[in-house]
Design a protein around this motif. Structure first.
Motif, PDB file in Angstrom:
ATOM      1  N   GLN A  90     -18.333 -18.905 -37.835  1.00  0.00           N
ATOM      2  CA  GLN A  90     -18.301 -19.791 -39.005  1.00  0.00           C
ATOM      3  C   GLN A  90     -19.509 -20.727 -39.069  1.00  0.00           C
ATOM      4  N   HIS A  91     -20.185 -20.912 -37.942  1.00  0.00           N
ATOM      5  CA  HIS A  91     -21.293 -21.875 -37.873  1.00  0.00           C
ATOM      6  C   HIS A  91     -22.562 -21.212 -37.328  1.00  0.00           C
ATOM      7  N   PRO A  92     -23.163 -20.319 -38.096  1.00  0.00           N
ATOM      8  CA  PRO A  92     -24.387 -19.666 -37.622  1.00  0.00           C
ATOM      9  C   PRO A  92     -25.551 -20.653 -37.471  1.00  0.00           C
ATOM     10  N   GLU A  93     -25.420 -21.850 -38.038  1.00  0.00           N
ATOM     11  CA  GLU A  93     -26.477 -22.859 -37.914  1.00  0.00           C
ATOM     12  C   GLU A  93     -26.520 -23.490 -36.521  1.00  0.00           C
ATOM     13  N   TRP A  94     -25.465 -23.297 -35.730  1.00  0.00           N
ATOM     14  CA  TRP A  94     -25.469 -23.858 -34.383  1.00  0.00           C
ATOM     15  C   TRP A  94     -26.429 -23.041 -33.510  1.00  0.00           C
ATOM     16  N   ILE A  95     -27.492 -23.662 -33.076  1.00  0.00           N
ATOM     17  CA  ILE A  95     -28.467 -23.018 -32.208  1.00  0.00           C
ATOM     18  C   ILE A  95     -28.191 -23.493 -30.777  1.00  0.00           C
ATOM     19  N   TYR A  96     -28.112 -22.555 -29.864  1.00  0.00           N
ATOM     20  CA  TYR A  96     -27.768 -22.921 -28.483  1.00  0.00           C
ATOM     21  C   TYR A  96     -28.396 -21.939 -27.501  1.00  0.00           C
ATOM     22  N   ASP A  97     -28.588 -22.421 -26.283  1.00  0.00           N
ATOM     23  CA  ASP A  97     -29.011 -21.569 -25.173  1.00  0.00           C
ATOM     24  C   ASP A  97     -27.847 -21.282 -24.245  1.00  0.00           C
ATOM     25  N   GLU A  98     -26.857 -22.169 -24.271  1.00  0.00           N
ATOM     26  CA  GLU A  98     -25.727 -22.041 -23.353  1.00  0.00           C
ATOM     27  C   GLU A  98     -24.434 -22.445 -24.061  1.00  0.00           C
ATOM     28  N   LEU A  99     -23.378 -21.695 -23.778  1.00  0.00           N
ATOM     29  CA  LEU A  99     -22.034 -22.035 -24.226  1.00  0.00           C
ATOM     30  C   LEU A  99     -21.196 -22.336 -22.987  1.00  0.00           C
ATOM     31  N   ARG A 100     -20.301 -23.285 -23.136  1.00  0.00           N
ATOM     32  CA  ARG A 100     -19.497 -23.689 -21.984  1.00  0.00           C
ATOM     33  C   ARG A 100     -18.101 -24.093 -22.450  1.00  0.00           C
ATOM     34  N   PHE A 101     -17.128 -23.885 -21.578  1.00  0.00           N
ATOM     35  CA  PHE A 101     -15.760 -24.330 -21.801  1.00  0.00           C
ATOM     36  C   PHE A 101     -15.420 -25.331 -20.705  1.00  0.00           C
ATOM     37  N   ASP A 102     -15.075 -26.552 -21.103  1.00  0.00           N
ATOM     38  CA  ASP A 102     -14.738 -27.594 -20.138  1.00  0.00           C
ATOM     39  C   ASP A 102     -13.297 -28.037 -20.327  1.00  0.00           C
ATOM     40  N   LEU A 103     -12.717 -28.517 -19.240  1.00  0.00           N
ATOM     41  CA  LEU A 103     -11.362 -29.051 -19.267  1.00  0.00           C
ATOM     42  C   LEU A 103     -11.397 -30.510 -18.861  1.00  0.00           C
ATOM     43  N   PHE A 104     -10.851 -31.361 -19.711  1.00  0.00           N
ATOM     44  CA  PHE A 104     -10.662 -32.766 -19.375  1.00  0.00           C
ATOM     45  C   PHE A 104      -9.190 -32.974 -19.091  1.00  0.00           C
ATOM     46  N   MET A 105      -8.906 -33.601 -17.967  1.00  0.00           N
ATOM     47  CA  MET A 105      -7.536 -33.912 -17.596  1.00  0.00           C
ATOM     48  C   MET A 105      -7.379 -35.422 -17.560  1.00  0.00           C
ATOM     49  N   ILE A 106      -6.238 -35.895 -18.052  1.00  0.00           N
ATOM     50  CA  ILE A 106      -5.942 -37.325 -18.058  1.00  0.00           C
ATOM     51  C   ILE A 106      -4.538 -37.511 -17.519  1.00  0.00           C
ATOM     52  N   ASP A 107      -4.384 -38.486 -16.614  1.00  0.00           N
ATOM     53  CA  ASP A 107      -3.048 -38.757 -16.076  1.00  0.00           C
ATOM     54  C   ASP A 107      -2.428 -39.979 -16.750  1.00  0.00           C
ATOM     55  N   GLN A 108      -1.239 -40.358 -16.292  1.00  0.00           N
ATOM     56  CA  GLN A 108      -0.518 -41.475 -16.907  1.00  0.00           C
ATOM     57  C   GLN A 108      -1.279 -42.790 -16.822  1.00  0.00           C
ATOM     58  N   GLN A 109      -2.118 -42.955 -15.821  1.00  0.00           N
ATOM     59  CA  GLN A 109      -2.882 -44.194 -15.665  1.00  0.00           C
ATOM     60  C   GLN A 109      -4.218 -44.143 -16.411  1.00  0.00           C
ATOM     61  N   GLN A 110      -4.386 -43.122 -17.251  1.00  0.00           N
ATOM     62  CA  GLN A 110      -5.609 -42.908 -18.044  1.00  0.00           C
ATOM     63  C   GLN A 110      -6.813 -42.544 -17.174  1.00  0.00           C
ATOM     64  N   GLU A 111      -6.577 -42.106 -15.942  1.00  0.00           N
ATOM     65  CA  GLU A 111      -7.674 -41.610 -15.107  1.00  0.00           C
ATOM     66  C   GLU A 111      -8.104 -40.252 -15.665  1.00  0.00           C
ATOM     67  N   ILE A 112      -9.419 -40.049 -15.683  1.00  0.00           N
ATOM     68  CA  ILE A 112      -9.984 -38.820 -16.258  1.00  0.00           C
ATOM     69  C   ILE A 112     -10.649 -37.989 -15.165  1.00  0.00           C
ATOM     70  N   ALA A 113     -10.456 -36.695 -15.257  1.00  0.00           N
ATOM     71  CA  ALA A 113     -11.208 -35.747 -14.430  1.00  0.00           C
ATOM     72  C   ALA A 113     -11.775 -34.693 -15.383  1.00  0.00           C
ATOM     73  N   TRP A 114     -12.970 -34.211 -15.079  1.00  0.00           N
ATOM     74  CA  TRP A 114     -13.689 -33.293 -15.952  1.00  0.00           C
ATOM     75  C   TRP A 114     -14.103 -32.081 -15.140  1.00  0.00           C
ATOM     76  N   ILE A 115     -13.564 -30.920 -15.514  1.00  0.00           N
ATOM     77  CA  ILE A 115     -13.974 -29.667 -14.875  1.00  0.00           C
ATOM     78  C   ILE A 115     -14.884 -28.941 -15.851  1.00  0.00           C
TER      79      ILE A 115
END
Length: 122
Positions: A90-115
């Motif tokens: 849908q977005h052929p205008e997006w120019i990129y060299d790399e694509l990535r999938f990341d996961l952000f996790m948040i716990d009850q205390q709002q602590e964040i972890a990023w994989i």
């Protein structure tokens, strides 16, 4: 009625978590391309860009970071990958060299972890 209340709480928690992740991405120098991007194949919480990297982000909020990390099933990974394919078409205008999938996790205390780069095998 209780089920509806739990659903509303989960929805509100999800929006809050996505807002926290959006702020973290912006602070880290990413620009937001899309939020809650819906396709025929599924939804992606955030699509962000930094330099020539486009990153598809899934946000999980649970009681613990471990519980959040365990929520990303193989079926969800496939859905995310397919939704990303739709968005790229849908977005052929997006120019990129790399694509990535990341996961952000948040716990009850709002602590964040990023994989970063959690779905590489596909």
């Amino acid at each position: 009625m209780i089920r509806q209340q739990r659903g509303l709480v989960a929805y509100t928690d999800g929006l809050t978590a996505e807002g926290i992740v959006k702020a973290a991405c912006l602070q880290d120098g990413w620009s937001i391309l899309l939020e809650r991007a819906k396709t025929l194949r599924g939804e992606i919480d955030l699509v962000v860009r930094k330099d020539k990297i486009i990153c598809f982000i899934e946000v999980k909020k649970r009681k613990t970071l471990t519980a959040a990390a365990e929520c990303l099933t193989q079926k969800q990974q496939t859905r995310l990958y397919q939704a990303a394919e739709c968005l790229l078409a849908q977005h052929p205008e997006w120019i990129y060299d790399e694509l990535r999938f990341d996961l952000f996790m948040i716990d009850q205390q709002q602590e964040i972890a990023w994989i970063k780069d959690i779905i590489r095998q596909m």
